[in-house]
Motif scaffolding. Structure first.
Motif, short mmCIF file in Angstrom:
data_model
loop_
_atom_site.label_atom_id
_atom_site.label_comp_id
_atom_site.label_asym_id
_atom_site.label_seq_id
_atom_site.Cartn_x
_atom_site.Cartn_y
_atom_site.Cartn_z
N PHE A 54 -65.73 16.98 44.49
CA PHE A 54 -64.94 16.04 43.76
C PHE A 54 -64.35 16.61 42.95
O PHE A 54 -63.96 17.53 41.75
N GLY A 55 -62.78 17.25 43.37
CA GLY A 55 -61.95 17.59 42.92
C GLY A 55 -62.23 19.44 42.61
O GLY A 55 -62.38 20.05 43.30
N ASP A 56 -61.88 19.60 41.45
CA ASP A 56 -62.18 20.80 40.61
C ASP A 56 -63.88 21.25 39.66
O ASP A 56 -64.00 22.17 39.77
N ASP A 57 -64.15 19.38 39.67
CA ASP A 57 -66.36 19.79 38.99
C ASP A 57 -67.14 19.89 40.05
O ASP A 57 -67.42 19.49 41.13
N ARG A 58 -67.44 21.51 39.90
CA ARG A 58 -68.70 21.87 40.90
C ARG A 58 -70.10 21.17 40.92
O ARG A 58 -70.98 21.82 41.16
N ASN A 59 -70.36 20.45 39.72
CA ASN A 59 -71.40 19.84 39.76
C ASN A 59 -71.69 18.16 40.32
O ASN A 59 -72.38 17.84 40.44
N LYS A 60 -70.30 18.04 40.79
CA LYS A 60 -69.91 16.65 41.85
C LYS A 60 -69.61 16.92 43.17
O LYS A 60 -68.97 17.92 43.51
N CYS A 61 -69.79 15.88 43.77
CA CYS A 61 -69.46 16.06 45.17
C CYS A 61 -69.75 14.52 45.77
O CYS A 61 -69.80 13.26 45.17
N VAL A 62 -69.19 14.00 47.25
CA VAL A 62 -68.79 13.63 47.56
C VAL A 62 -70.01 12.90 48.93
O VAL A 62 -69.24 13.38 49.25
N LEU A 63 -70.83 11.26 48.97
CA LEU A 63 -71.43 11.39 49.61
C LEU A 63 -70.74 10.70 50.41
O LEU A 63 -69.68 9.53 50.39
N PHE A 64 -70.50 10.37 51.99
CA PHE A 64 -70.24 9.97 52.83
C PHE A 64 -70.80 9.13 54.17
O PHE A 64 -71.25 10.12 54.71
N HIS A 65 -70.40 7.80 54.82
CA HIS A 65 -71.27 7.08 55.69
C HIS A 65 -70.38 6.66 56.70
O HIS A 65 -69.73 5.71 55.21
N CYS A 66 -70.35 6.26 57.67
CA CYS A 66 -69.32 5.12 58.09
C CYS A 66 -70.12 3.37 57.24
O CYS A 66 -68.80 3.18 57.21
N GLY A 67 -70.78 3.49 57.22
CA GLY A 67 -70.72 2.24 56.90
C GLY A 67 -72.48 1.13 56.96
O GLY A 67 -72.60 0.93 57.82
N ASN A 68 -73.23 2.17 56.45
CA ASN A 68 -74.67 2.23 57.19
C ASN A 68 -75.76 1.71 56.26
O ASN A 68 -76.28 1.90 55.78
N PHE A 69 -75.50 1.67 54.84
CA PHE A 69 -76.09 2.07 53.64
C PHE A 69 -76.44 0.52 53.65
O PHE A 69 -76.35 -0.60 53.78
N ALA A 70 -77.60 0.83 52.63
CA ALA A 70 -78.73 -0.59 52.61
C ALA A 70 -77.41 -1.31 51.34
O ALA A 70 -77.50 -1.19 49.97
N SER A 71 -77.34 -2.44 51.81
CA SER A 71 -76.58 -3.81 50.83
C SER A 71 -76.89 -3.85 49.52
O SER A 71 -75.95 -3.72 48.77
N SER A 72 -78.21 -3.33 49.14
CA SER A 72 -78.70 -3.67 48.14
C SER A 72 -78.16 -2.70 47.08
O SER A 72 -78.40 -2.77 45.98
N SER A 73 -77.40 -1.50 47.10
CA SER A 73 -77.42 -0.18 46.86
C SER A 73 -75.95 -0.98 46.52
O SER A 73 -75.34 0.09 46.03
N LEU A 74 -74.91 -1.11 46.77
CA LEU A 74 -73.43 -1.48 46.69
C LEU A 74 -73.41 -2.09 46.09
O LEU A 74 -73.59 -3.16 45.80
N GLU A 75 -72.40 -1.85 46.02
CA GLU A 75 -70.95 -2.68 44.38
C GLU A 75 -70.68 -3.42 45.54
O GLU A 75 -69.49 -3.05 46.87
N SER A 76 -70.32 -5.34 45.72
CA SER A 76 -69.62 -5.57 46.49
C SER A 76 -69.55 -5.24 48.07
O SER A 76 -68.72 -5.34 48.85
N PRO A 77 -70.89 -5.29 49.17
CA PRO A 77 -70.82 -4.93 50.12
C PRO A 77 -69.92 -5.75 50.75
O PRO A 77 -70.34 -6.93 50.87
N SER A 78 -69.33 -5.22 51.72
CA SER A 78 -67.90 -5.93 53.34
C SER A 78 -68.40 -5.42 54.15
O SER A 78 -69.12 -4.33 54.23
N MET A 79 -67.61 -6.25 55.04
CA MET A 79 -68.47 -5.65 56.68
C MET A 79 -67.16 -5.45 57.59
O MET A 79 -66.28 -6.41 56.82
N GLY A 80 -66.79 -4.30 57.96
CA GLY A 80 -65.85 -4.35 59.05
C GLY A 80 -65.58 -3.17 59.73
O GLY A 80 -66.86 -3.65 60.43
N THR A 81 -64.64 -2.72 59.57
CA THR A 81 -64.57 -1.70 60.89
C THR A 81 -64.57 -0.55 60.12
O THR A 81 -64.84 0.46 59.47
N ALA A 82 -64.75 1.04 61.77
CA ALA A 82 -65.48 2.40 60.74
C ALA A 82 -64.02 2.83 61.08
O ALA A 82 -63.61 2.99 62.57
#
Length: 472
Positions: free
Chosen positions: A334-362
């Motif tokens: 995450f830029g040059d902040d060495r205590n932060k990073c990005v977690l990512f996946h195509c789209g499998n997260f539990a929806s209750s943990s997300l802001e405004s979840p939507s279904m789309g394409t990968a």
């Protein structure tokens, strides 16, 4: 339905020693009933008449207590030992050993008051706890300590300790006899998700497999107007905004959901790991992400890319906090902040943990199989808040299952990307990443909104025989 226990039952032992004031045992009995009742925890506890005041002091008391616990052995998730006075360390230890229970044990010792140090009121529980721990160590019975060496049974410190102990007991119980469903073969290029089925079996964890060809055959025999398809379609639409998804794609997803769900029920599966690309896209023209999102939200987690150890990691996380867990890649700086990073996946997260979840394409997979064949991916930003990350891994070179765990924060720093994503902040992240690399862990990590790092570390290291590194 998830097998993670919601209602817990504890066996409670109140220690006593004859030349200390016995009225303290009766007092502890009343306070314990009030506290466990407040927290909604069932108890199995001796009553006055079964032994003197319901305490455990002698060999005979230990036998009576052990027999009571044996009668409820299938109900008891943990044992709580209360020391209102010094207690008889040998009798308490023998009660646990004779019961045959292999569950977590919590030891509480009541604190003395400086104005009650006379013979009629002193407790000496401070010393008695050390003696009991010594005996339990000799008997090879693992145990959990309270935050403070001595604390009031009716105080806030012990109440918090008891709630933390309940989480430990839930993890330990949930991990006993786990059945993982491995659906499809791992993607050929993903050596990272290799695992040892035999090491898992040694832990008491079973893996049941299902070939994708069997799924495709079963889907062909399900009609579009089947009531099961209608039900699953409704669940998928409720999970995330699917207004941009063609109706035929939703129907195919629903059929896939029916087949997976029925196989899970028929085989007593607790958590699944699915071959999410590219066979599903090429044969069915959809992604399985939304189905995985729903199952994870139901505390029956589902991991991508047939990551069996990742699925087990998600299951452990969910059992600790009763919050849905998701799996992601340690993906970007995450830029040059060495205590932060990005977690990512195509789209499998539990929806209750997300802001405004939507279904789309990968979008990423879509570059190789066609974007129109990837409907079903969930898009959304992980909500900010406390975060626990956890990873189990089987190591054939050492012949052991190992793990790491830690806590951080999901933060709301700006991030312009697609899929399921999160910006997280972890103290000393560079040290953690170096540790992950040097110890051969996978690029996947399970995580959820909780603060259960200490709970998981103690559960696995102390009670489940897994060496678990706690990152701080």
């Amino acid at each position: 339905m998830s097998r993670i226990p919601k209602q817990l039952t504890f066996g409670v032992i109140i220690g006593n020693r004859g030349f200390f004031p016995s009225y303290l045992v009766a007092q502890a009995h009343e306070q314990a009933e009030a506290l466990f009742g407040k927290l909604g925890i069932n108890t199995v506890m001796l009553k006055d008449g079964q032994t003197h005041l319901g305490g455990v002091e002698t060999r005979q008391d230990a036998k009576v207590c052990a027999e009571l616990f044996r009668q409820h052995r299938d109900e008891i998730h943990g044992v709580v030992v209360l020391l209102p006075n010094f207690g008889d360390e040998k009798a308490v230890a023998e009660a646990i050993r004779l019961s045959g229970l292999k569950v977590p044990v919590l030891i509480q010792a009541e604190e003395d008051n400086l104005d009650k140090m006379g013979l009629a009121t002193r407790r000496d529980s401070f010393c008695g706890k050390i003696s009991l721990c010594n005996n339990l160590r000799q008997y090879n019975i693992p145990f959990t300590l309270t935050t403070q060496h001595v604390c009031a049974l009716s105080g806030e410190v012990f109440e918090a300790d008891l709630q933390r102990f309940a989480q430990i007991c839930r993890v330990v119980k949930s991990m006993q006899g786990v059945r993982i469903g491995a659906i499809g073969a791992r993607p050929a290029s993903f050596n990272t998700v290799r695992y040892s089925e035999k090491l898992l079996e040694k832990m008491g964890v079973a893996v049941e497999t299902l070939d994708l060809s069997e799924i495709f055959t079963r889907i062909k025999h399900i009609s579009d107007d089947d009531l099961r398809v209608h039900e699953k379609r409704g669940i998928l639409i409720e999970n995330a905004d699917a207004s941009g998804i063609p109706a035929d794609k939703l129907t195919t997803m629903a059929k896939l959901f029916v087949v997976i769900s029925e196989w899970v029920v028929a085989n007593d599966i607790d958590t699944t790991a699915i071959q999410c690309w590219t066979s599903l896209q090429e044969n069915l023209g959809i992604n399985v992400c939304s189905i995985m999102s729903v199952m994870s939200g139901q505390l029956m987690p589902s991991a991508c890319e047939v990551d069996v150890m990742g699925a087990l990691s998600m299951y452990a996380l969910a059992s600790a906090s009763l919050n849905p867990a998701s799996i992601a890649d340690w993906n970007n700086n995450f830029g040059d902040d060495r205590n932060k990073c990005v977690l990512f996946h195509c789209g499998n997260f539990a929806s209750s943990s997300l802001e405004s979840p939507s279904m789309g394409t990968a979008d990423i997979i879509g570059t190789t199989v066609g974007k129109e064949n990837t409907c079903g991916a969930v898009h959304g930003r992980l909500k900010s808040g406390p975060l626990t990350y956890f990873r189990l891994s089987s190591d054939d070179f050492t012949g052991e299952v190992k793990a790491y765990v830690g806590e951080g924060q999901s933060v709301d720093d700006p991030l312009d990307t697609v899929g399921c994503r999160a910006v997280i902040e972890v103290p000393h992240l560079e040290n953690l990443l170096a540790w992950i690399c040097n110890n051969g862990f996978e690029h996947h990590v399970a995580m959820n909104h909780s603060a259960t790092g200490v709970v998981l570390q103690e559960s696995f290291s102390k009670y489940l025989g897994v060496n678990c590194y706690l990152h701080r």
